[in-house]
Design a protein around this motif. Structure first.
Motif, PDB file in Angstrom:
ATOM      1  N   ASP A  13       0.846  -1.192   0.000  1.00 47.30           N
ATOM      2  CA  ASP A  13       0.000   0.000   0.000  1.00 47.30           C
ATOM      3  C   ASP A  13       0.886   1.248   0.000  1.00 47.30           C
ATOM      4  O   ASP A  13       2.117   1.153  -0.065  1.00 47.30           O
ATOM      5  CB  ASP A  13      -1.001  -0.017   1.156  1.00 47.30           C
ATOM      6  N   ASP A  14       0.307   2.423   0.090  1.00 49.57           N
ATOM      7  CA  ASP A  14       1.063   3.677   0.002  1.00 49.57           C
ATOM      8  C   ASP A  14       2.132   3.816   1.088  1.00 49.57           C
ATOM      9  O   ASP A  14       3.129   4.505   0.894  1.00 49.57           O
ATOM     10  CB  ASP A  14       0.111   4.873   0.059  1.00 49.57           C
ATOM     11  N   SER A  15       1.949   3.153   2.221  1.00 51.09           N
ATOM     12  CA  SER A  15       2.928   3.243   3.307  1.00 51.09           C
ATOM     13  C   SER A  15       4.021   2.181   3.190  1.00 51.09           C
ATOM     14  O   SER A  15       4.943   2.148   3.994  1.00 51.09           O
ATOM     15  CB  SER A  15       2.222   3.092   4.661  1.00 51.09           C
ATOM     16  N   GLY A  16       3.908   1.288   2.197  1.00 46.79           N
ATOM     17  CA  GLY A  16       4.877   0.218   2.038  1.00 46.79           C
ATOM     18  C   GLY A  16       4.496  -1.044   2.785  1.00 46.79           C
ATOM     19  O   GLY A  16       5.241  -2.011   2.813  1.00 46.79           O
ATOM     20  N   SER A  17       3.320  -1.045   3.386  1.00 47.07           N
ATOM     21  CA  SER A  17       2.861  -2.179   4.182  1.00 47.07           C
ATOM     22  C   SER A  17       2.087  -3.187   3.326  1.00 47.07           C
ATOM     23  O   SER A  17       1.400  -2.813   2.377  1.00 47.07           O
ATOM     24  CB  SER A  17       1.951  -1.680   5.309  1.00 47.07           C
ATOM     25  N   VAL A  18       2.196  -4.458   3.688  1.00 40.00           N
ATOM     26  CA  VAL A  18       1.410  -5.504   3.049  1.00 40.00           C
ATOM     27  C   VAL A  18       0.411  -6.115   4.036  1.00 40.00           C
ATOM     28  O   VAL A  18      -0.261  -7.091   3.721  1.00 40.00           O
ATOM     29  CB  VAL A  18       2.309  -6.608   2.446  1.00 40.00           C
ATOM     30  N   SER A  19       0.298  -5.542   5.231  1.00 37.15           N
ATOM     31  CA  SER A  19      -0.499  -6.163   6.289  1.00 37.15           C
ATOM     32  C   SER A  19      -1.984  -6.272   5.952  1.00 37.15           C
ATOM     33  O   SER A  19      -2.633  -7.244   6.337  1.00 37.15           O
ATOM     34  CB  SER A  19      -0.297  -5.477   7.635  1.00 37.15           C
ATOM     35  N   GLU A  20      -2.553  -5.336   5.223  1.00 43.48           N
ATOM     36  CA  GLU A  20      -3.978  -5.430   4.876  1.00 43.48           C
ATOM     37  C   GLU A  20      -4.237  -6.616   3.949  1.00 43.48           C
ATOM     38  O   GLU A  20      -5.199  -7.359   4.128  1.00 43.48           O
ATOM     39  CB  GLU A  20      -4.485  -4.130   4.244  1.00 43.48           C
ATOM     40  N   ALA A  21      -3.377  -6.802   2.976  1.00 45.06           N
ATOM     41  CA  ALA A  21      -3.532  -7.930   2.052  1.00 45.06           C
ATOM     42  C   ALA A  21      -3.309  -9.254   2.772  1.00 45.06           C
ATOM     43  O   ALA A  21      -4.051 -10.220   2.564  1.00 45.06           O
ATOM     44  CB  ALA A  21      -2.566  -7.795   0.880  1.00 45.06           C
ATOM     45  N   VAL A  22      -2.307  -9.304   3.641  1.00 47.32           N
ATOM     46  CA  VAL A  22      -2.045 -10.527   4.400  1.00 47.32           C
ATOM     47  C   VAL A  22      -3.210 -10.808   5.346  1.00 47.32           C
ATOM     48  O   VAL A  22      -3.640 -11.960   5.498  1.00 47.32           O
ATOM     49  CB  VAL A  22      -0.703 -10.433   5.153  1.00 47.32           C
ATOM     50  N   ALA A  23      -3.756  -9.781   5.968  1.00 44.18           N
ATOM     51  CA  ALA A  23      -4.910  -9.958   6.862  1.00 44.18           C
ATOM     52  C   ALA A  23      -6.100 -10.537   6.104  1.00 44.18           C
ATOM     53  O   ALA A  23      -6.841 -11.375   6.640  1.00 44.18           O
ATOM     54  CB  ALA A  23      -5.280  -8.636   7.519  1.00 44.18           C
ATOM     55  N   ALA A  24      -6.302 -10.123   4.879  1.00 49.31           N
ATOM     56  CA  ALA A  24      -7.399 -10.665   4.073  1.00 49.31           C
ATOM     57  C   ALA A  24      -7.197 -12.167   3.840  1.00 49.31           C
ATOM     58  O   ALA A  24      -8.154 -12.947   3.889  1.00 49.31           O
ATOM     59  CB  ALA A  24      -7.502  -9.922   2.749  1.00 49.31           C
TER      60      ALA A  24
END
Length: 99
Positions: A13-24
């Motif tokens: 995402d814009d912050s460089g995080s992948v946590s939202e996709a991994v959470a899904a």
């Protein structure tokens, strides 16, 4: 079987995080009804071959919906006739450590 897997999108995402996709992806696993656990590196899931692979595919699909490329690391312990090994394997190690 027990499968340990990790899914990672190539697009953050814009912050460089992948946590939202991994959470899904983890949400798919938790909603599957199969025994599972998530740690800092992998999600473990236990069930029959076809059940586990269907959940892994669905988890990959939800990440692929937000990323043009997805990385998957998968390790499986295939031992027919054994259930409840997600916790039993750890219990055996803990018992050995007590000795």
């Amino acid at each position: 079987m027990i499968a340990a897997f990790s899914i990672s999108p190539t697009a953050a995402d814009d912050s460089g995080s992948v946590s939202e996709a991994v959470a899904a992806a983890v949400r798919v696993v938790r909603e599957s009804g199969l025994a599972n656990e998530t740690n800092a590196m992998f999600t473990n899931i236990e069930g029959e071959w076809d059940e586990v692979m269907a959940v892994v595919k669905q988890a990959v699909d939800v990440v692929a919906a937000v990323s043009p490329r997805v990385g998957l690391v998968l390790k499986a312990d295939i031992r027919p006739g054994y259930d409840g090994q997600l916790s039993a394997k750890v219990e055996r190690i803990e018992k050995a450590l007590e000795s």
